[in-house]
Design an enzyme around this catalytic site. Structure first.
Site, PDB file in Angstrom:
ATOM      1  N   THR A   1       9.555  -8.056 -12.387  1.00 15.84           N
ATOM      2  CA  THR A   1       8.755  -9.271 -12.590  1.00 15.84           C
ATOM      3  C   THR A   1       7.681  -9.350 -11.517  1.00 15.84           C
ATOM      4  O   THR A   1       7.951  -9.142 -10.336  1.00 15.84           O
ATOM      5  CB  THR A   1       9.673 -10.516 -12.548  1.00 15.84           C
ATOM      6  OG1 THR A   1      10.658 -10.347 -13.571  1.00 15.84           O
ATOM      7  CG2 THR A   1       8.890 -11.792 -12.786  1.00 15.84           C
TER       8      THR A   1
ATOM      9  N   CYS B   1       7.314   4.704  18.298  1.00 14.69           N
ATOM     10  CA  CYS B   1       8.635   4.884  18.883  1.00 14.69           C
ATOM     11  C   CYS B   1       9.567   5.400  17.799  1.00 14.69           C
ATOM     12  O   CYS B   1       9.872   4.696  16.851  1.00 14.69           O
ATOM     13  CB  CYS B   1       9.134   3.561  19.440  1.00 14.69           C
ATOM     14  SG  CYS B   1      10.633   3.762  20.379  1.00 14.69           S
TER      15      CYS B   1
ATOM     16  N   GLN C   1      -7.251   0.794   4.831  1.00 18.65           N
ATOM     17  CA  GLN C   1      -7.961   0.301   6.024  1.00 18.65           C
ATOM     18  C   GLN C   1      -9.444   0.074   5.769  1.00 18.65           C
ATOM     19  O   GLN C   1     -10.080  -0.721   6.457  1.00 18.65           O
ATOM     20  CB  GLN C   1      -7.797   1.285   7.192  1.00 18.65           C
ATOM     21  CG  GLN C   1      -6.415   1.278   7.795  1.00 18.65           C
ATOM     22  CD  GLN C   1      -6.054  -0.026   8.505  1.00 18.65           C
ATOM     23  OE1 GLN C   1      -6.916  -0.843   8.849  1.00 18.65           O
ATOM     24  NE2 GLN C   1      -4.771  -0.232   8.732  1.00 18.65           N
TER      25      GLN C   1
ATOM     26  N   SER D   1      -3.942  -2.472   0.110  1.00 20.75           N
ATOM     27  CA  SER D   1      -2.812  -3.288   0.573  1.00 20.75           C
ATOM     28  C   SER D   1      -3.308  -4.693   0.848  1.00 20.75           C
ATOM     29  O   SER D   1      -4.321  -4.878   1.554  1.00 20.75           O
ATOM     30  CB  SER D   1      -2.249  -2.678   1.856  1.00 20.75           C
ATOM     31  OG  SER D   1      -1.351  -3.577   2.454  1.00 20.75           O
ATOM     32  N   GLY D   2      -2.581  -5.707   0.340  1.00 20.33           N
ATOM     33  CA  GLY D   2      -3.023  -7.097   0.473  1.00 20.33           C
ATOM     34  C   GLY D   2      -3.142  -7.574   1.915  1.00 20.33           C
ATOM     35  O   GLY D   2      -4.130  -8.205   2.290  1.00 20.33           O
ATOM     36  N   HIS D   3      -2.124  -7.237   2.743  1.00 22.48           N
ATOM     37  CA  HIS D   3      -2.096  -7.878   4.068  1.00 22.48           C
ATOM     38  C   HIS D   3      -3.148  -7.350   5.025  1.00 22.48           C
ATOM     39  O   HIS D   3      -3.338  -7.899   6.110  1.00 22.48           O
ATOM     40  CB  HIS D   3      -0.689  -7.803   4.677  1.00 22.48           C
ATOM     41  CG  HIS D   3      -0.267  -6.467   5.180  1.00 22.48           C
ATOM     42  ND1 HIS D   3      -0.295  -6.129   6.503  1.00 22.48           N
ATOM     43  CD2 HIS D   3       0.213  -5.364   4.533  1.00 22.48           C
ATOM     44  CE1 HIS D   3       0.159  -4.892   6.659  1.00 22.48           C
ATOM     45  NE2 HIS D   3       0.475  -4.406   5.475  1.00 22.48           N
TER      46      HIS D   3
ATOM     47  N   GLY E   1       0.845  -1.195   0.000  1.00 20.62           N
ATOM     48  CA  GLY E   1       0.000   0.000   0.000  1.00 20.62           C
ATOM     49  C   GLY E   1       0.881   1.246   0.000  1.00 20.62           C
ATOM     50  O   GLY E   1       0.577   2.238  -0.678  1.00 20.62           O
ATOM     51  N   THR E   2       1.964   1.194   0.737  1.00 17.47           N
ATOM     52  CA  THR E   2       2.903   2.325   0.783  1.00 17.47           C
ATOM     53  C   THR E   2       3.396   2.658  -0.619  1.00 17.47           C
ATOM     54  O   THR E   2       3.436   3.833  -1.021  1.00 17.47           O
ATOM     55  CB  THR E   2       4.109   1.969   1.691  1.00 17.47           C
ATOM     56  OG1 THR E   2       3.617   1.681   3.000  1.00 17.47           O
ATOM     57  CG2 THR E   2       5.124   3.085   1.751  1.00 17.47           C
TER      58      THR E   2
ATOM     59  N   ASN F   1      -6.501   4.520  10.115  1.00 18.94           N
ATOM     60  CA  ASN F   1      -6.027   3.272  10.711  1.00 18.94           C
ATOM     61  C   ASN F   1      -6.069   3.284  12.234  1.00 18.94           C
ATOM     62  O   ASN F   1      -6.159   2.241  12.857  1.00 18.94           O
ATOM     63  CB  ASN F   1      -4.603   2.953  10.231  1.00 18.94           C
ATOM     64  CG  ASN F   1      -3.697   4.155  10.242  1.00 18.94           C
ATOM     65  OD1 ASN F   1      -3.966   5.157   9.578  1.00 18.94           O
ATOM     66  ND2 ASN F   1      -2.633   4.088  11.013  1.00 18.94           N
TER      67      ASN F   1
HETATM   68  N1  PLP Z   1      -2.220   3.259   4.493  1.00 20.11           N
HETATM   69  C1  PLP Z   1      -2.830   2.949   5.640  1.00 20.11           C
HETATM   70  C2  PLP Z   1      -4.073   3.682   6.035  1.00 20.11           C
HETATM   71  C3  PLP Z   1      -2.333   1.944   6.462  1.00 20.11           C
HETATM   72  O1  PLP Z   1      -2.944   1.645   7.608  1.00 20.11           O
HETATM   73  C4  PLP Z   1      -1.164   1.262   6.046  1.00 20.11           C
HETATM   74  C5  PLP Z   1      -0.569   0.215   6.909  1.00 20.11           C
HETATM   75  O2  PLP Z   1      -0.639   0.242   8.109  1.00 20.11           O
HETATM   76  C6  PLP Z   1      -0.572   1.610   4.832  1.00 20.11           C
HETATM   77  C7  PLP Z   1      -1.123   2.621   4.081  1.00 20.11           C
HETATM   78  C8  PLP Z   1       0.660   0.927   4.327  1.00 20.11           C
HETATM   79  O3  PLP Z   1       0.352  -0.307   3.714  1.00 20.11           O
HETATM   80  P1  PLP Z   1       1.513  -1.395   3.531  1.00 20.11           P
HETATM   81  O4  PLP Z   1       1.737  -2.004   4.868  1.00 20.11           O
HETATM   82  O5  PLP Z   1       0.974  -2.372   2.525  1.00 20.11           O
HETATM   83  O6  PLP Z   1       2.701  -0.677   3.010  1.00 20.11           O
END
Ligand code: PLP
Length: 393
Positions: free
Chosen positions: A241, A328, A182, A202-204, A70-71, A154
């Protein structure tokens, strides 16, 4: 005793079906750029998943660019020069919400003099009047604005009025991005209704493994400057890839997450019970954003004199995983930037605890959480050292 995991906004376990799709794709092999049969099979896996991820954003025909997270999706789109067919030209200026994730606040590619942070109100909503006025100023100055506001936060779970914001942005010929990382799998996400040009997943966070994400584009893309240059993958939008096992899992997770939305009201009912129980035990607790529209699974609360780090450790030792709102940085615990933006004082922000439910959360989990919280409250009272002494022995 079984562990109780109540930190699903951090990450949520992979669906067994997504894991199966992932291992099948890994065992099958094949590079989607090859023209032989193995390559074509790999290509098929990617395109099937692309359709499912597009459907999670509301429409199978949307343009999905797979990324590594997602980042990365946010970093890819939040860039000067990005342009869609409907906007007034290549983006020259970024307005990003100060409530957004660091993946947008820090992860953009604009120079500091071409970025403003959209302020928040104490309710946890962004300041729409400020935004409207700033958009007008920037239009008069001849800037083409890209606006980024997350769909759901989040930490607080607060949902922003993205449809309204998109309209304001399009009125000045700008472009609109929302980070739906989120929101996905917790509330319905429909790019058409939201009116956004770009959206990140974001997949996870939805039951695929970490290391796979997507930027979804609505409308025709005219320009999207490379973040990762190289080969011609993803129609030259993202070189490298493809992570075919991750993409296969993401496609299955997207289908499951969409189907699972029907259980949202059950999760919300559990969350409401949790909040009621919490307030019964600690009538002085603050639940951040409880008056705003929120994700059904998230509770973000604080009780003064109960430092978050201490409470998280006490929960952990009692078998319950929750998280604190502080981060932190360089060895120093900093208050959550979200709560700071909402004008929450530093001391209360330092006590913020996030509880986030997932698809398998049960009433037993809530009961256990409350049992442990009662215990912590009784032991600590106004003396947080009580836990510290006990847990470090
Ligand atoms: N955007 C939001 C709102 C998130 O909560 C997060 C992850 O905590 C991200 C982006 C980043 O996603 P990724 O962990 O896939 O880089």
């Amino acid at each position: 005793m079984n562990r109780v995991f109540l930190d699903h906004n951090a990450t949520t376990a992979i669906y067994p079906e997504a894991l199966e799709a992932m291992s099948a794709a890994a065992l099958q092999g094949g590079n989607a750029s090859s023209i032989h049969r193995e390559g074509r099979v790999a290509r098929g896996v990617i395109e099937t998943a692309r359709g499912h991820v597009a459907e999670l954003a509301g429409n199978q025909g949307l343009n999905v660019i797979f990324t590594g997270s997602g980042t990365e999706a946010n970093n890819l789109v939040l860039c000067p020069g990005v342009q869609t067919a409907r906007c007034g030209g290549p983006a020259t200026y970024l307005l990003v919400s100060e409530l957004d994730h660091p993946a947008s606040i820090v992860g953009h590619r604009f120079s500091p003099q071409s970025v403003d942070f959209i302020p928040a109100l104490p309710t946890g909503d962004i300041d729409l009047s400020w935004l409207q006025a700033r958009l007008e100023e920037l239009r008069k100055a001849g800037e083409i604005v890209l606006v980024s506001v997350m769909l759901a936060n989040n930490e607080t779970g607060i949902i922003q009025p993205i449809g309204t914001i998109s309209k304001l942005v399009h009125d000045v010929q700008g472009m609109m991005h929302t980070d739906a990382v989120q929101a996905a799998g917790k509330i319905a996400v429909d790019m058409e209704n939201l009116g956004v040009d770009f959206l990140s997943f974001s997949g996870h966070k939805i039951g695929a493994p970490p290391g796979i994400g997507a930027l979804v584009v609505r409308g025709d893309l005219v320009a999207l400057p490379h973040l990762i240059g190289g080969g011609g993958q993803e129609k030259r939008r993202r070189a490298g890839t493809e992570n075919i096992p991750g993409i296969a899992a993401f496609g299955v997770a997207a289908q499951k997450a969409k189907a699972g939305l029907s259980a949202a009201h059950e999760i919300a009912a559990l969350r409401d019970e949790l909040e009621q129980g919490l307030m019964d035990i600690s009538p002085g607790a603050t639940i951040f954003g409880h008056k705003s529209e929120r994700l059904p699974n998230t509770t973000y609360f604080a009780v003064r004199n109960f430092p978050a780090e201490t409470v998280v450790i006490a929960f952990d030792l009692a078998g319950v995983a929750v998280s604190s709102g502080s981060a932190c940085a360089s060895g120093k615990v900093a208050a959550s930037h979200v709560l700071t933006a909402m004008a929450v004082d530093e001391e209360l922000a330092g006590c913020a605890i996030r509880v986030s439910l997932g698809r398998d959360s049960s009433r037993n989990d809530i009961d256990r959480f409350l049992e442990v919280w009662r215990d912590i409250s009784e032991k600590v009272g106004a003396d947080p050292k009580a836990i510290e002494t006990e847990t470090t022995d």
